[in-house]
Design an enzyme around this catalytic site. Sequence first.
Site, mmCIF file in Angstrom:
data_model
loop_
_atom_site.group_PDB
_atom_site.id
_atom_site.type_symbol
_atom_site.label_atom_id
_atom_site.label_comp_id
_atom_site.label_asym_id
_atom_site.label_seq_id
_atom_site.Cartn_x
_atom_site.Cartn_y
_atom_site.Cartn_z
ATOM 1 N N PRO A 1 -18.418 8.404 4.622
ATOM 2 C CA PRO A 1 -17.404 7.451 5.539
ATOM 3 C C PRO A 1 -16.101 8.092 5.642
ATOM 4 C CG PRO A 1 -18.577 6.120 3.798
ATOM 5 C CD PRO A 1 -18.839 7.426 3.617
ATOM 6 N N PRO A 2 -15.339 7.744 6.584
ATOM 7 C CA PRO A 2 -13.897 8.215 6.663
ATOM 8 C C PRO A 2 -13.214 7.625 5.603
ATOM 9 C CG PRO A 2 -14.668 7.024 8.813
ATOM 10 C CD PRO A 2 -15.851 6.893 7.770
ATOM 11 N N GLY A 3 -12.119 8.559 4.999
ATOM 12 C CA GLY A 3 -11.250 8.003 4.044
ATOM 13 C C GLY A 3 -11.773 8.072 2.722
ATOM 14 N N THR A 4 -12.932 8.741 2.367
ATOM 15 C CA THR A 4 -13.576 8.670 1.035
ATOM 16 C C THR A 4 -12.706 9.799 0.123
ATOM 17 O OG1 THR A 4 -15.269 9.477 2.156
ATOM 18 C CG2 THR A 4 -15.530 7.217 1.256
ATOM 19 N N THR B 1 -11.660 15.266 2.779
ATOM 20 C CA THR B 1 -10.602 16.545 3.016
ATOM 21 C C THR B 1 -9.603 16.914 1.829
ATOM 22 O OG1 THR B 1 -10.153 15.470 5.197
ATOM 23 C CG2 THR B 1 -8.489 17.171 4.536
ATOM 24 N N HIS C 1 -11.835 -27.065 7.865
ATOM 25 C CA HIS C 1 -12.788 -26.137 8.282
ATOM 26 C C HIS C 1 -12.795 -25.169 6.989
ATOM 27 C CE1 HIS C 1 -14.734 -23.117 10.969
ATOM 28 N NE2 HIS C 1 -14.307 -22.248 9.885
ATOM 29 N N GLU C 2 -11.496 -24.811 6.700
ATOM 30 C CA GLU C 2 -11.585 -23.931 5.380
ATOM 31 C C GLU C 2 -11.791 -24.444 4.051
ATOM 32 O OE1 GLU C 2 -10.907 -20.896 5.823
ATOM 33 O OE2 GLU C 2 -10.386 -20.700 7.876
ATOM 34 N N ASP D 1 -17.624 -16.681 12.282
ATOM 35 C CA ASP D 1 -18.607 -17.435 11.392
ATOM 36 C C ASP D 1 -20.068 -17.167 11.782
ATOM 37 O OD1 ASP D 1 -16.260 -17.795 9.741
ATOM 38 O OD2 ASP D 1 -16.394 -20.149 10.053
#
Length: 601
Positions: free
Chosen positions: A197-200, A203, A418-419, A495
Site C-alpha cells: 500500500p502507499p506510504g509503507t 521508496t 447519539h455519541e 454509520d
Amino acid sequence: MDKRLQFNVWYFVAAFIALTAFQYWMASSSVTERIAYSTFLQHLEAGEVATVTVEPEQIRGSYRTPQNGNSYFVTNIVPEDLTDRLAAANVEFDGTVQNTFLSTVLSWVMPLALIFIFWMFLFRRIAEKQGMGGLMAVGKSKAKVWVERDTGVTFADVAGADEAKAELQEIVAFLKQPETFGRLGARIPKGILLSGPPGTGKTLLARAVAGEAGVAFFSISGSEFVEMFVGVGAARVRDLFEQARKAAPCIIFIDELDALGKRRGIGGFGGVDEKEQTLNQLLAELDGFDPRDGIVLLAATNRPEILDPALMRAGRFDRQIVVDRPDKTGRAAILRVHLKKVQVDPALDIDAVAGLTPGFTGAELANLVNEAAIRATRRKGEQITMDDVTEALERVVAGMERKGRLLNPHERETVAWHEMGHALAAANLPGADPVHKVSIIPRTIGALGYTLTRPTEDRFLITRSELENRMVMLLAGRAAEDVHFGEVSTGAADDLVRATDIARQIVMRFGMHPVLGQAVLDRERGGHLGDDVFTMPQRDFSEATAREVDLAVREALDTAYHRAKALLVDHHDDLAAGAAMLLEHETITPDDFPPLRKRDG
Ligand code: ADP
Ligand code: MG
Ligand code: ZN
C-alpha cells in the site's frame, strides 16, 4: 534551448554594439576637431571657415586651410542672443550636445533584449512541460533521471519491515561485492518488485538499499513516462539504462511502475501507443542487461495486480517483495525512528500510541509525529507529550475541530445522545474495542461528534459474533436517538453505510450465513487501492440468490439494530447521565464517566 541558436543571437547583439560604438568613434575622430563656439566665431570672423552645415544642435564645417592639422571642425550651437553679450564680455563659450549614445543603444537593444528574454522564457516553459529540451529535441532528450551518489538512508531509517529488509540484505551484499557473489554460479534476481500500500516505505527501502551498499541510485518515476509524444518515453528508458551502465555498480529504481507497466490493453484512454512503446523498450532493456554488470533493478508499485504479466516473468521482475502495513511492534519501531528526530517527553508511551494506530502506514505515522510536534510548538511546549499525540491523532482521524460551527441546542442534544449510544455499546459489547474518548465537538472530516475507540491489539481473524457486535455498535448511535426522542435523524448516515458493508461481507464474502452457506458471492476485487475503475463489478449468481442476499443483509441489520436498542434501554440511566455530561463538557473519557469503562464478558 538549442545551444547553437543561443550562440547566434549573442553574436548578433555583440556585432550591433560594436557597430554603434564604431560609428560614434568615427564621428568624433581626430580628422574633425571639436572646438568651442567662441573659437568658431573667431575663425568665422578671421575668414578661415570654408563651409558649414548647420544641424539642430551643432555646426559642422571645414577650414580653408587646416588649423592645428585639422581640416574639419564641429561645434555646439549656443543661442544667438547670448553670443553677443558673451563675446562682449570676452568669455570663452560653448554649447553642449546631449550625449545620445547610451539612449540610442538602449532604444535599440532593450526591445531586442526583452523579446529575447521573453522568447527564452517561453521555450523554457515548453521544454519544462515536456521534460525535455524543447520541441526540436524529441527523442534526444536527457531523461529526467535523478542520480544520487549517496542517498544517506540506511536500513536503520526503515523500521518494522524486517522481512523486506532481510530479503534486500542479499542485494546489498551483491552490490558490495559483485565478483565474489557469483562464486557458486548463483544468479542474483534481475529485477525486484516492491509492492504494498502507499506510504509503507517502498521508496524509502529502495533508497536504503543504495545507502547500505554505497552505490549510486538512479531513480525515475513511472508517472514521468506519461508523455505526449510517442517515442519520448522509450528514449528515456534507453537513456536511463545507458547512464546507469556507465555508473555500475548502481541501482535503478523505477517508482510507481504501474503507471508505465499497466497490463497492455487495459484502460484504453489515449496514449496507449506511447505507453506500449515505453513498456516494450523497458522489456527490451530488461532482457539486454546482465546483473553481473553490477546493476540491480528495483521497482515499486501499489497495484501489482494490474502490471503486465510480461514484466513479471522469470528473468525480469522475477522477485516480488511485499511491504505491508506494519503490525503493532512495527508501528512502535517506526514511531521510535521518527520520534528520534524531535524532542519527546520521556513519559510518552510509544507502545500505547502504536496501539492507537492500527492500520497506519509508515508515512501516516511520520505525519502523526509531525502533527504532534506542530501542536507542541504551537502551545510553546518544550517536548511532545502524550496529549499532543492524542490531539494529533484525533486531527488525523477526525479532522480539525470546528468550534465555529454552531449547532442549535436540539441538534447538540441529538449528537450527545447519539455519541453516548455508540460509546455505551462499545463499553458493554464483548470483544468491542474499549472507548478512548467521546466528543461532540464538530470536526471537519465527517461527523458532528465522534467516539474514538482504542483497539488493544491488531486483529487478523475476526469471528462472526465480533462482526455482529461491530454492527450493533455502529447502529447504537441511531438507536440512542430512537430511545430518547422516539425519532431518528440523518446523523447516522455514515454509520449505516459501514454497518451495511459489514452485513454484506458476512453474507457474501465470509460465507457466514446459515442459508446462503459457504459460497463466496463477492470476491475481493482490485488491489490495495480497491476496485480498478475499469473492471465492472460482475455478479455471477442468480436473481434468486441476489434476493436472498438482500433479505439476509436486511435481517442482519435489523437484528443488530434491535440488539442495540435493547442494550441502551437496559442502560438508560447511564445513557441519560452520559449525554448530560457530554452536553456540559463536550469531551469525556472513561475516567470522567466510569460506565464507559470496558466491562468484559
Ligand atoms: P511508499 O513509497 O511506499 O509510498 P515512502 O517510502 O515514500 O512510501 O514513505 C513515505 C515516508 O513515510 C518516508 O519518507 C518515511 O518518512 C515514512 N515511512 C514509511 N515507512 C516507514 C518505515 N517502515 N520506517 C520509517 N519510516 C517510514
Ligand atoms: Mg513511493
Ligand atoms: Zn454515529
